[in-house]
Design a protein around this motif. Sequence first.
Motif, PDB file in Angstrom:
ATOM      1  N   ARG A  37      10.515  -2.162  17.268  1.00 61.15           N
ATOM      2  CA  ARG A  37       9.436  -1.507  18.003  1.00 61.15           C
ATOM      3  C   ARG A  37       8.652  -2.566  18.774  1.00 61.15           C
ATOM      4  NH1 ARG A  37       5.236  -0.046  13.040  1.00 61.15           N
ATOM      5  NH2 ARG A  37       4.326  -2.148  12.852  1.00 61.15           N
ATOM      6  N   ALA A  38       7.958  -2.140  19.816  1.00 62.36           N
ATOM      7  CA  ALA A  38       7.122  -3.068  20.578  1.00 62.36           C
ATOM      8  C   ALA A  38       5.968  -3.544  19.709  1.00 62.36           C
ATOM      9  CB  ALA A  38       6.585  -2.385  21.830  1.00 62.36           C
ATOM     10  N   THR A  39       5.592  -4.796  19.865  1.00 66.10           N
ATOM     11  CA  THR A  39       4.480  -5.352  19.105  1.00 66.10           C
ATOM     12  C   THR A  39       3.206  -4.560  19.375  1.00 66.10           C
ATOM     13  OG1 THR A  39       5.420  -7.561  19.079  1.00 66.10           O
ATOM     14  CG2 THR A  39       3.047  -7.421  18.815  1.00 66.10           C
ATOM     15  N   ALA A  40       2.484  -4.279  18.309  1.00 57.96           N
ATOM     16  CA  ALA A  40       1.291  -3.440  18.419  1.00 57.96           C
ATOM     17  C   ALA A  40       0.104  -4.158  19.034  1.00 57.96           C
ATOM     18  CB  ALA A  40       0.910  -2.920  17.028  1.00 57.96           C
ATOM     19  N   GLY A  41       0.243  -5.429  19.327  1.00 58.50           N
ATOM     20  CA  GLY A  41      -0.851  -6.205  19.906  1.00 58.50           C
ATOM     21  C   GLY A  41      -1.619  -6.955  18.842  1.00 58.50           C
ATOM     22  N   LYS A  42      -2.814  -7.421  19.204  1.00 58.28           N
ATOM     23  CA  LYS A  42      -3.668  -8.140  18.264  1.00 58.28           C
ATOM     24  C   LYS A  42      -4.863  -7.267  17.910  1.00 58.28           C
ATOM     25  CE  LYS A  42      -2.570 -12.898  19.568  1.00 58.28           C
ATOM     26  NZ  LYS A  42      -3.132 -14.200  20.016  1.00 58.28           N
ATOM     27  N   LEU A  43      -5.170  -7.239  16.616  1.00 57.17           N
ATOM     28  CA  LEU A  43      -6.255  -6.396  16.128  1.00 57.17           C
ATOM     29  C   LEU A  43      -7.442  -7.244  15.701  1.00 57.17           C
ATOM     30  CD1 LEU A  43      -7.286  -3.577  15.258  1.00 57.17           C
ATOM     31  CD2 LEU A  43      -6.236  -4.003  13.023  1.00 57.17           C
ATOM     32  N   LYS A  44      -8.613  -6.873  16.181  1.00 53.89           N
ATOM     33  CA  LYS A  44      -9.864  -7.443  15.700  1.00 53.89           C
ATOM     34  C   LYS A  44     -10.444  -6.424  14.735  1.00 53.89           C
ATOM     35  CE  LYS A  44     -13.104 -10.727  16.257  1.00 53.89           C
ATOM     36  NZ  LYS A  44     -12.857 -12.174  16.191  1.00 53.89           N
ATOM     37  N   ALA A  45     -10.642  -6.847  13.479  1.00 55.47           N
ATOM     38  CA  ALA A  45     -11.100  -5.910  12.462  1.00 55.47           C
ATOM     39  C   ALA A  45     -12.012  -6.617  11.471  1.00 55.47           C
ATOM     40  CB  ALA A  45      -9.906  -5.284  11.741  1.00 55.47           C
ATOM     41  N   ALA A  46     -12.721  -5.814  10.695  1.00 57.98           N
ATOM     42  CA  ALA A  46     -13.555  -6.335   9.611  1.00 57.98           C
ATOM     43  C   ALA A  46     -13.116  -5.653   8.322  1.00 57.98           C
ATOM     44  CB  ALA A  46     -15.024  -6.066   9.893  1.00 57.98           C
ATOM     45  N   GLN A  47     -13.313  -6.330   7.200  1.00 57.77           N
ATOM     46  CA  GLN A  47     -12.915  -5.736   5.933  1.00 57.77           C
ATOM     47  C   GLN A  47     -13.973  -5.961   4.862  1.00 57.77           C
ATOM     48  OE1 GLN A  47      -9.905  -7.088   3.331  1.00 57.77           O
ATOM     49  NE2 GLN A  47     -10.340  -9.277   3.590  1.00 57.77           N
ATOM     50  N   ILE A  48     -13.979  -5.056   3.885  1.00 56.67           N
ATOM     51  CA  ILE A  48     -14.703  -5.251   2.634  1.00 56.67           C
ATOM     52  C   ILE A  48     -13.635  -5.282   1.553  1.00 56.67           C
ATOM     53  CG2 ILE A  48     -16.462  -4.349   1.067  1.00 56.67           C
ATOM     54  CD1 ILE A  48     -17.534  -2.730   3.498  1.00 56.67           C
ATOM     55  N   LEU A  49     -13.561  -6.372   0.832  1.00 56.82           N
ATOM     56  CA  LEU A  49     -12.530  -6.549  -0.187  1.00 56.82           C
ATOM     57  C   LEU A  49     -13.155  -6.456  -1.577  1.00 56.82           C
ATOM     58  CD1 LEU A  49      -9.670  -7.363  -1.182  1.00 56.82           C
ATOM     59  CD2 LEU A  49     -10.386  -9.755  -0.907  1.00 56.82           C
ATOM     60  N   PHE A  50     -12.503  -5.668  -2.427  1.00 60.93           N
ATOM     61  CA  PHE A  50     -12.894  -5.567  -3.832  1.00 60.93           C
ATOM     62  C   PHE A  50     -11.740  -6.160  -4.635  1.00 60.93           C
ATOM     63  CE2 PHE A  50     -14.675  -2.170  -1.324  1.00 60.93           C
ATOM     64  CZ  PHE A  50     -16.025  -2.163  -1.673  1.00 60.93           C
ATOM     65  N   THR A  51     -11.810  -7.431  -4.938  1.00 56.96           N
ATOM     66  CA  THR A  51     -10.700  -8.149  -5.574  1.00 56.96           C
ATOM     67  C   THR A  51     -10.472  -7.653  -6.996  1.00 56.96           C
ATOM     68  OG1 THR A  51     -11.243 -10.118  -4.289  1.00 56.96           O
ATOM     69  CG2 THR A  51      -9.828 -10.433  -6.198  1.00 56.96           C
ATOM     70  N   ILE A  52      -9.206  -7.484  -7.348  1.00 59.70           N
ATOM     71  CA  ILE A  52      -8.831  -7.177  -8.735  1.00 59.70           C
ATOM     72  C   ILE A  52      -8.387  -8.488  -9.374  1.00 59.70           C
ATOM     73  CG2 ILE A  52      -7.242  -5.940 -10.246  1.00 59.70           C
ATOM     74  CD1 ILE A  52      -7.078  -3.747  -8.149  1.00 59.70           C
ATOM     75  N   PRO A  53      -9.153  -9.016 -10.331  1.00 53.85           N
ATOM     76  CA  PRO A  53      -8.788 -10.296 -10.950  1.00 53.85           C
ATOM     77  C   PRO A  53      -7.444 -10.200 -11.660  1.00 53.85           C
ATOM     78  CG  PRO A  53     -11.034  -9.634 -11.532  1.00 53.85           C
ATOM     79  CD  PRO A  53     -10.374  -8.453 -10.901  1.00 53.85           C
ATOM     80  N   GLN A  54      -6.759 -11.335 -11.723  1.00 58.24           N
ATOM     81  CA  GLN A  54      -5.483 -11.385 -12.423  1.00 58.24           C
ATOM     82  C   GLN A  54      -5.709 -11.094 -13.903  1.00 58.24           C
ATOM     83  OE1 GLN A  54      -3.418 -15.047 -11.868  1.00 58.24           O
ATOM     84  NE2 GLN A  54      -1.450 -14.243 -12.534  1.00 58.24           N
ATOM     85  N   GLY A  55      -4.895 -10.218 -14.448  1.00 62.72           N
ATOM     86  CA  GLY A  55      -5.016  -9.885 -15.865  1.00 62.72           C
ATOM     87  C   GLY A  55      -6.089  -8.851 -16.165  1.00 62.72           C
ATOM     88  N   ALA A  56      -6.616  -8.203 -15.111  1.00 58.04           N
ATOM     89  CA  ALA A  56      -7.659  -7.200 -15.323  1.00 58.04           C
ATOM     90  C   ALA A  56      -7.112  -6.026 -16.139  1.00 58.04           C
ATOM     91  CB  ALA A  56      -8.195  -6.709 -13.982  1.00 58.04           C
ATOM     92  N   SER A  57      -7.965  -5.464 -16.984  1.00 60.71           N
ATOM     93  CA  SER A  57      -7.566  -4.318 -17.803  1.00 60.71           C
ATOM     94  C   SER A  57      -7.577  -3.045 -16.967  1.00 60.71           C
ATOM     95  CB  SER A  57      -8.533  -4.163 -18.978  1.00 60.71           C
ATOM     96  OG  SER A  57      -9.831  -3.827 -18.495  1.00 60.71           O
ATOM     97  N   ALA A  58      -7.025  -1.966 -17.527  1.00 65.34           N
ATOM     98  CA  ALA A  58      -6.994  -0.684 -16.822  1.00 65.34           C
ATOM     99  C   ALA A  58      -8.411  -0.197 -16.542  1.00 65.34           C
ATOM    100  CB  ALA A  58      -6.217   0.335 -17.642  1.00 65.34           C
ATOM    101  N   ALA A  59      -9.300  -0.417 -17.494  1.00 69.86           N
ATOM    102  CA  ALA A  59     -10.683   0.020 -17.320  1.00 69.86           C
ATOM    103  C   ALA A  59     -11.363  -0.760 -16.199  1.00 69.86           C
ATOM    104  CB  ALA A  59     -11.460  -0.153 -18.630  1.00 69.86           C
ATOM    105  N   GLU A  60     -11.092  -2.066 -16.141  1.00 64.70           N
ATOM    106  CA  GLU A  60     -11.672  -2.902 -15.085  1.00 64.70           C
ATOM    107  C   GLU A  60     -11.147  -2.482 -13.713  1.00 64.70           C
ATOM    108  OE1 GLU A  60     -12.476  -7.148 -17.389  1.00 64.70           O
ATOM    109  OE2 GLU A  60     -10.432  -6.631 -16.752  1.00 64.70           O
ATOM    110  N   LYS A  61      -9.864  -2.199 -13.647  1.00 65.89           N
ATOM    111  CA  LYS A  61      -9.265  -1.759 -12.378  1.00 65.89           C
ATOM    112  C   LYS A  61      -9.886  -0.437 -11.916  1.00 65.89           C
ATOM    113  CE  LYS A  61      -4.776  -3.991 -13.115  1.00 65.89           C
ATOM    114  NZ  LYS A  61      -3.328  -3.779 -13.336  1.00 65.89           N
TER     115      LYS A  61
END
Length: 638
Positions: free
Chosen positions: A212-236
């Motif tokens: 497919r044709a390249t979609a171009g370049k995207l300028k975007a912002a994000q809010i990330l909610f990191t899931i720590p390694q080894g997190a429990s089901a309740a933490e997730k």
Amino acid sequence: MRNLFLSLLLLGSVSTFAQTVFTYGPHSVSKNEFWRAYTKNNTGAVSETSIRDYLELYIRFKLKVQAAKDSKLDTLPTLKGDVAGFRAQLVEQYMRQQTSSRDLVQEAVQRSTEELEIAHVFVAYGADSAAAKTQIEKSYKELTGGADFNKTVAAYTTNEAIRKNAGYIGYISAFSLPYELENIVYSLKTGSISKPVAGANGWHIFKLLSRRATAGKLKAAQILFTIPQGASAAEKEAIKKQADSVYQLLQNGLKFADAALAYSTDKFSYNTGGVLPEFTFTSYDPAFSSVAFGLKKDGDISRPFLTSLGWHIVQRIAVTPFKVDLNDIQAFEEWNAKVSTDTRINVAREMLKQRLQTICGYKALPFQEQQLWKLTDTMLKSKNYVTFFNANRSKPLFQLKGKTITIADWLQYAKSQQRNLPVNQSNQNFSNLYKQFVNETVEQYYKDRLEQMNEDFNYQVKEFAEGSLLFEVMERTIWSKAPADSAGLITYYNNNKSKYKWMPSVNAVLFNCADTTVAHEALRMMQQHPERWKEIMDNMSGRALADSGRYEYAQLPVKAGTNLVPGLFTPVETNENDGSASFCYILKKYPGEEQRSFDEARGLVINDYQLLLEEKWINQLKKKYPVKVNEMLIKSLK
């Protein structure tokens, strides 16, 4: 016959002179040399007037350089060192240019206009590389026999994550894969598979799913909610609920930048409103890019979605169509930098090695490899290795133009590289080292003879060498001599007093500041306490400097027509080139036509006296080296 010979000789002489712009004594300047210098330095339109003006300058230049050579200045160790240093830098620059990456840049740009969706069968090398190869060949045989790709992935792929994902990689573009693998994928037709190919960690069989044709370049912002390694089901679950609640806040009017600052765990973007550097679809995890590029219009915000990093909320800012103009120097340099740090640059380097061998006339001569490796091994283990060099100086290995490389040359090279070889050398070690020896020898041969092999390089080195000679001879003959001749300067001043009169001028304090803000700060303090200008400048920590003196109007940073009166602070003037700013404090005003004293005129007198000495010197040189100009050629140069 004698007349015919003389006629041919005369025609040859005329033809030679036809390409000579001028001679000075026994020396000559060719059309190519002169025209190169003229076109490089001429900033206006080409005309007979500008050509003749430059011709006089170039004649004077060549006469001065010849005077420097007559004085043996070209043998000075400092000048020879300067030329050698310049040449070494220029050699490296030319070698980088020889490693032409333009084709690779064009290829990378072209490939970047497409995004390829691919999957693969992957068999890791493991402890038994032969078994891995057997497995990949078996899977390839089944695929070419009509087997289902997904079932083959499940049957043969050794990586659990790849197997669960049915071998799906997603969309890739230029630079997504190692260059060798990229070449294979881009050569496939949609729906086809590759032959087994060895990668860094195992064997691959690639399948091209779509283009497919390249979609171009995207300028975007994000809010990330990191899931720590080894997190429990309740933490997730708690992290997911937080992402959902922040999304609701955004729907209710919370600004995205404020939410990023308050909640995002992306330490690189949270304090800039969550804004990410511009990216393409293939820059990130397909799970992230699919959602980000799926937003329909600027300002749209995604629902929370999950990737391997955690939960994301993305806001689209803008999409820029993919477009690259390689005629734009900056654009080319940006892409060239990407190519130069990628494995694909090795292709250009290998091409250069082959090209240099052709240019340098490389010709391999027959020799017994096994005997040479045995001799090399014996030499490396011997304490009296010099005897091996002496005994093999006449035994050839290969030829370059006008030069034969011998076994002794190879043995000396092998000895110099001994520390890089294993303690117990194998024939393969020697074979690899020999290839390196050939390449380095050919490259050095080329570097040593670049003047003969590259006209531009020859001119640049010559230009620098002659420029260095010019500076040295001018310093010795004119620039240092004139200021030291006190009697001559005073005599010249007394004979030409009418030249050294003041134009309308002022006594003033001239302020030079780092920028406009500093200038206005200094101006405010000066307006309050003008008599304390030295103290004020001392407290500016080098951001502003000042000096007092007598200046003619043209020397001041003021607009034409400014009424300069004592006590005036002139408006701040900003230099557009570097952003610095200046203003003046006027102390006293003088009318024009006042006679300058010798001390006041000293700088001007020195300059004029230098010009006088130079003219006398040039006249002497023209007598020593009579100049003859090819008028017919000059008239034809347009």
